[in-house]
Structure formats: C-alpha cells, structure tokens
Write a protein that holds these residues in place. Sequence first.
Motif, PDB file in Angstrom:
ATOM      1  N   GLY A   1       0.816  -1.208   0.000  1.00 47.33           N
ATOM      2  CA  GLY A   1       0.000   0.000   0.000  1.00 47.33           C
ATOM      3  C   GLY A   1       0.847   1.254   0.000  1.00 47.33           C
ATOM      4  N   LEU A   2       0.160   2.386  -0.047  1.00 44.91           N
ATOM      5  CA  LEU A   2       0.865   3.657  -0.071  1.00 44.91           C
ATOM      6  C   LEU A   2       1.575   3.960   1.243  1.00 44.91           C
ATOM      7  N   LEU A   3       1.121   3.375   2.352  1.00 42.39           N
ATOM      8  CA  LEU A   3       1.735   3.657   3.640  1.00 42.39           C
ATOM      9  C   LEU A   3       3.202   3.251   3.646  1.00 42.39           C
ATOM     10  N   ALA A   4       3.514   2.086   3.088  1.00 44.57           N
ATOM     11  CA  ALA A   4       4.908   1.636   3.034  1.00 44.57           C
ATOM     12  C   ALA A   4       5.753   2.598   2.206  1.00 44.57           C
ATOM     13  N   LEU A   5       5.197   3.086   1.098  1.00 44.59           N
ATOM     14  CA  LEU A   5       5.947   3.988   0.226  1.00 44.59           C
ATOM     15  C   LEU A   5       6.183   5.344   0.892  1.00 44.59           C
ATOM     16  N   VAL A   6       5.152   5.878   1.555  1.00 41.21           N
ATOM     17  CA  VAL A   6       5.305   7.164   2.243  1.00 41.21           C
ATOM     18  C   VAL A   6       6.295   7.040   3.396  1.00 41.21           C
ATOM     19  N   LEU A   7       6.293   5.913   4.082  1.00 39.85           N
ATOM     20  CA  LEU A   7       7.267   5.691   5.154  1.00 39.85           C
ATOM     21  C   LEU A   7       8.691   5.684   4.596  1.00 39.85           C
ATOM     22  N   ALA A   8       8.877   5.066   3.424  1.00 37.91           N
ATOM     23  CA  ALA A   8      10.208   5.076   2.791  1.00 37.91           C
ATOM     24  C   ALA A   8      10.633   6.504   2.470  1.00 37.91           C
ATOM     25  N   TYR A   9       9.711   7.324   1.960  1.00 37.79           N
ATOM     26  CA  TYR A   9      10.034   8.725   1.678  1.00 37.79           C
ATOM     27  C   TYR A   9      10.417   9.471   2.958  1.00 37.79           C
ATOM     28  N   LEU A  10       9.686   9.211   4.030  1.00 43.86           N
ATOM     29  CA  LEU A  10       9.960   9.893   5.296  1.00 43.86           C
ATOM     30  C   LEU A  10      11.366   9.568   5.798  1.00 43.86           C
TER      31      LEU A  10
ATOM     32  N   LYS B   1      11.212  12.470  -7.988  1.00 44.54           N
ATOM     33  CA  LYS B   1      12.298  11.859  -8.757  1.00 44.54           C
ATOM     34  C   LYS B   1      12.696  10.482  -8.242  1.00 44.54           C
ATOM     35  N   GLU B   2      12.322  10.138  -7.025  1.00 47.68           N
ATOM     36  CA  GLU B   2      12.736   8.864  -6.436  1.00 47.68           C
ATOM     37  C   GLU B   2      12.230   7.700  -7.293  1.00 47.68           C
ATOM     38  N   LEU B   3      13.148   6.840  -7.721  1.00 48.85           N
ATOM     39  CA  LEU B   3      12.767   5.729  -8.590  1.00 48.85           C
ATOM     40  C   LEU B   3      12.736   4.377  -7.895  1.00 48.85           C
ATOM     41  N   PRO B   4      13.834   3.888  -7.272  1.00 49.80           N
ATOM     42  CA  PRO B   4      13.821   2.498  -6.810  1.00 49.80           C
ATOM     43  C   PRO B   4      12.767   2.197  -5.759  1.00 49.80           C
ATOM     44  N   ALA B   5      12.629   3.060  -4.743  1.00 52.04           N
ATOM     45  CA  ALA B   5      11.623   2.804  -3.714  1.00 52.04           C
ATOM     46  C   ALA B   5      10.215   2.850  -4.301  1.00 52.04           C
ATOM     47  N   THR B   6       9.953   3.807  -5.199  1.00 46.98           N
ATOM     48  CA  THR B   6       8.637   3.900  -5.829  1.00 46.98           C
ATOM     49  C   THR B   6       8.365   2.681  -6.691  1.00 46.98           C
ATOM     50  N   LEU B   7       9.364   2.256  -7.461  1.00 49.53           N
ATOM     51  CA  LEU B   7       9.192   1.103  -8.343  1.00 49.53           C
ATOM     52  C   LEU B   7       8.922  -0.178  -7.565  1.00 49.53           C
ATOM     53  N   MET B   8       9.536  -0.329  -6.399  1.00 52.58           N
ATOM     54  CA  MET B   8       9.458  -1.586  -5.670  1.00 52.58           C
ATOM     55  C   MET B   8       8.334  -1.622  -4.642  1.00 52.58           C
ATOM     56  N   LEU B   9       7.854  -0.455  -4.187  1.00 60.30           N
ATOM     57  CA  LEU B   9       6.835  -0.426  -3.136  1.00 60.30           C
ATOM     58  C   LEU B   9       5.478   0.092  -3.600  1.00 60.30           C
ATOM     59  N   ARG B  10       5.364   0.595  -4.800  1.00 60.44           N
ATOM     60  CA  ARG B  10       4.108   1.209  -5.261  1.00 60.44           C
ATOM     61  C   ARG B  10       2.986   0.179  -5.295  1.00 60.44           C
ATOM     62  N   PRO B  11       1.769   0.627  -5.059  1.00 61.48           N
ATOM     63  CA  PRO B  11       0.621  -0.272  -5.212  1.00 61.48           C
ATOM     64  C   PRO B  11       0.496  -0.733  -6.657  1.00 61.48           C
ATOM     65  N   PHE B  12      -0.143  -1.849  -6.849  1.00 60.83           N
ATOM     66  CA  PHE B  12      -0.295  -2.418  -8.191  1.00 60.83           C
ATOM     67  C   PHE B  12      -1.045  -1.437  -9.099  1.00 60.83           C
ATOM     68  N   GLY B  13      -0.453  -1.162 -10.271  1.00 65.34           N
ATOM     69  CA  GLY B  13      -1.081  -0.261 -11.229  1.00 65.34           C
ATOM     70  C   GLY B  13      -0.816   1.206 -10.998  1.00 65.34           C
ATOM     71  N   TRP B  14      -0.104   1.546  -9.937  1.00 66.51           N
ATOM     72  CA  TRP B  14       0.177   2.963  -9.627  1.00 66.51           C
ATOM     73  C   TRP B  14       1.436   3.373 -10.376  1.00 66.51           C
ATOM     74  N   GLU B  15       1.293   4.312 -11.311  1.00 68.17           N
ATOM     75  CA  GLU B  15       2.395   4.715 -12.172  1.00 68.17           C
ATOM     76  C   GLU B  15       2.694   6.190 -11.979  1.00 68.17           C
ATOM     77  N   THR B  16       3.972   6.519 -11.814  1.00 64.80           N
ATOM     78  CA  THR B  16       4.412   7.904 -11.704  1.00 64.80           C
ATOM     79  C   THR B  16       5.308   8.239 -12.899  1.00 64.80           C
ATOM     80  N   LEU B  17       5.727   9.497 -12.978  1.00 62.87           N
ATOM     81  CA  LEU B  17       6.612   9.894 -14.067  1.00 62.87           C
ATOM     82  C   LEU B  17       7.906   9.099 -14.045  1.00 62.87           C
ATOM     83  N   ALA B  18       8.490   8.917 -12.864  1.00 56.46           N
ATOM     84  CA  ALA B  18       9.747   8.175 -12.759  1.00 56.46           C
ATOM     85  C   ALA B  18       9.568   6.730 -13.211  1.00 56.46           C
TER      86      ALA B  18
END
Length: 500
Positions: A371-380, A442-459
């Motif tokens: 989920g998004l919680l894991a990704l936001v925690l990585a950003y924090l 701009k963050e790529l690896p954490a977003t690529l590996m933790l994003r919810p299924f189907g969630w796509e960003t510019l990176a």
Amino acid sequence: MLVASWLDPQADIWAHLRAHLMPLLVRHTLLMVVVVGLGVTVLGVGLAWLSACCEYPGRRWLDPLLVLPLAFPTYVLAFIYLGVLDFSGPLQSTWRGWFGSSPWLLEAMSRPGGVLFILTLAFYPYVYLLARASFISGGLAAFEAGRSLGAGPFQTFLRVALPMARPAVVAGLTLALMETLADFGAVSIYGYETFTTAVYRTWFGMFNLTAAVQLASILMLFILVLLLAERYSRDQRPRQADKRPSGHRIRLRGRQAWLATGSQALVVLVAVLVPLVQLLAWAWPNLGQITGGTMPRVIGNTMLLGLVGAVTVLAGGLLMLVATHKVRRRYLVLGELAALGYAIPGTVLAVAIMLAFIRFDQALGTALAGGLLALVLAYLIRFVRVAWGPLDSVAGRIRPEYVEVARSLGVSRWYRLWRVNLPLLWPGLVTAFLLALVEVAKELPATLMLRPFGWETLAVRIYDLTVEGQWQMAALPSLVLVILGAIPVVVLIRRATLVR
C-alpha cells in the motif's frame, strides 16, 4: 531487519550469487567509487575555484548554470546520452559517414562503463557547491597570503587554499558517492551491474525477498564506510578563525581567461544544454500527449504522491526541529540518524520496509504491505534530512527575543507557534517543502518496488520506457520531471546568491 535477515542463510541463492555475481558487483562498485569520486572531485573543485576566486568573461552567466545538472535525474541523463552516443545514434552515425569508423571514445561512452561519465556529470554539483562556499569564505584571502610569501600560484592553491577547503570537499564527495552507490536508474539503463540492480533482480527475478535484504545489507557496509570516513575527516580538520572574503578576485587575462570560460562553457554544454536540447527534440512531436491518453493520470499520480510525501517529510522535519533545537546531545544523535536515513539507498529501504510490513501483516492479520503507507514511510526515512536541514538553518538565525516578547505577553504556546514561530520559519518551510516534493517525485527504486499495483508515476513511466529502448516516448515525461526538478535548483541559486 537487515541484520536479522542473515538468520535465514538462503544457501542455494548465495551459492549462485558467489559463483556468478558477487565478484562482478564488488569490482563494479569499487570502480564506480574510484572513478566517480575522482571525477566529481577534480571537476567540482576546479570549477568552484574558478567561480569563487577568479574573474573572466561570462562568469556571471555561467556560475548559476553549473548547478542545473541537479535538476536532471540520473536515469534521464543516462537514456539521453545512451541514445545520442549509441552505435546507431546521431554522433556515431555522422562520424562514420565522415571518417568511415567510430572513435573509440564514443564507443566506450555507449558501453556499460559509460554510466560512470553520467554519474560524474550528475553529482559534481555537490562538491562544487560546498567547495565554492568554502573558497568564498576564506580561500582567496589565504591564496593572497601565500602569494605574498613568494609561493607560485599552483603551489599556493595546493598547499594553502585546497587544504583549507578539505572538509567541504570531503563532505561534498561523501554526498556524491552515497548518491552514486544508491543509484538504480542510470546503472539499470546502461546494464552496469551493481548492488542496487542485484537487489531488484533478486527480489523480482528470483522472487527471494530474504536474499535481497541480505544483498542490501552488504551495500550498507559501503555506505557506512563512507560515513565513517567523512566523520573522521570532520574530526581531523584544523580549527580556523572565521575569515571574510577578500573581494579582490584574480583577474585572468588572455589565454587563461578564455580557457576558464571555455572549460565552464563545455561543462554547461555537456551537462545541461545537450540533454535539454535532445529532450526537446524527442518530446516535440509528442507534446500533444501531455493532455491526452494516460499522461494526465501519471502526472496526477506523481503530484499527489509528491504532495503527500512532501507534507509527511515536512512534518517529520518539524518534529525533529522541535526535538533537537537548543538540545545539543539529542541534536547530535538525531542528526546522525537523519543523515543515515538519507544515506540509505532506495532499494535497501524498499526491501527492509517490505519485509517488516509482511511480518507485521502476518502477525496482526492486516494488509499494509503493497500500500501507499509503506511507500510514504520510505520517503519519510529517506528524505527527512532534506526537510530538517533548511528548517534548522532558518531556526538558528531567529532571535530568541521575538519568542520571549510573545511569552511575556501571556499568549499560549500554540498561539506563539502559529503567530510567531511559523511566520519566522516560513522561508525554511518553503525551501524544505520544495526540496522534499522534487526528491519524492524523482525517487525511482523505492517507488518502483513499493508502489501499489497499477500505480504509475513519471519516474516509473520513464524507467519502463527506457528499459524497452523507447527513448523518444520517454522524453515527454522526462521533460516534465526536469522542469519540476528545476524549481528547487532555482530557489537554491537565489538563496545561495551564487551570482556575485
């Protein structure tokens, strides 16, 4: 989580890794540290000395442009130069048409080792900014003192000015090398095997999260060595009295002046103008797609995730400021923890957080992993230092009399916070928010590996397209991301008063 992962050895996977991958990973990592470290040091220190202490034609125009490579994510620079320098690209094709064969330099730049050139271009501004500030604060005065004692210009620079700037150079070099070790996008595009790509392939290729965490822990050893080396250099620096800049620049004339102008212009051309022009050329036929197809949704996802992540990081920075302001011991402990968080590569954070969330879900029956919680925690964890730095800098310049007057009037703590503290912190809040917003985008690896299924960003869109070799299709989202990344760079230029 990184240490605990070794309780499950994964013998079969490690037998394969030791036999086929580990020697290559260690060799590539050490080569990357040596080559990029040498490149950013020479380039950053040389440009910083010219910018801070010399006068030559075009300096006022070129100085701010030398910081603009920070606006380009490494994976964007990588696919641009891979497309330009490829065997079938415009440079090699034109050269073969004129001379019959491609030069060895262009061929080498299009091979996996060419990523070292990309990383040097992307990260030299870290050394440039810190070394430039150090030279401005006292390097020119020390240089003039050395010259007055009869030493030559080059000898005075090496024996007087450069040693005084050593702590700043080492700090910038440490930042550049941590970013180099953490890079995932550029090395993936060039096919240059490092620990970050190995972590990703072990997780998503071999489907073994535990082995991926163990690989990530080895990468953290390199990061810790860098942090310890930087701390040792900081502890060993000599104590110096504060110095004011002399204000009398070394005026270069004739050949020296044009060499200085030409060297800076060449760096700006290669690091900024060529990538920007190539992006515009590739993106121009597809500009209409920015309002059609899936692009609006991708931009919306990026902005939404960026806003949520930036607000979370800003809140974490404010909490750290409250906890550490005027408390020296806590300040040091939390500061080191925050610096360590920024040093952790996105791939390492991703596997550690995912493993922790999976075990948490198994214990409590929740579904937080993915989920998004894991990704936001990585950003924090990754970027709280980015927000805390500007806030602490501004808070250190606030005169305590302002808060004391408000307290003497009997107003409540929350009222003082809203009407006194936050307005005084406003410049730091804006800078911290912009920096966090762009870092998250701009963050790529954490977003690529933790994003919810189907969630796509510019990176993520850029990565997917460049992996398939679709340079022109990747140009439009890259151009949007570069424009977004230029915002904090412009703020940095204005606040740091780079032009003087």
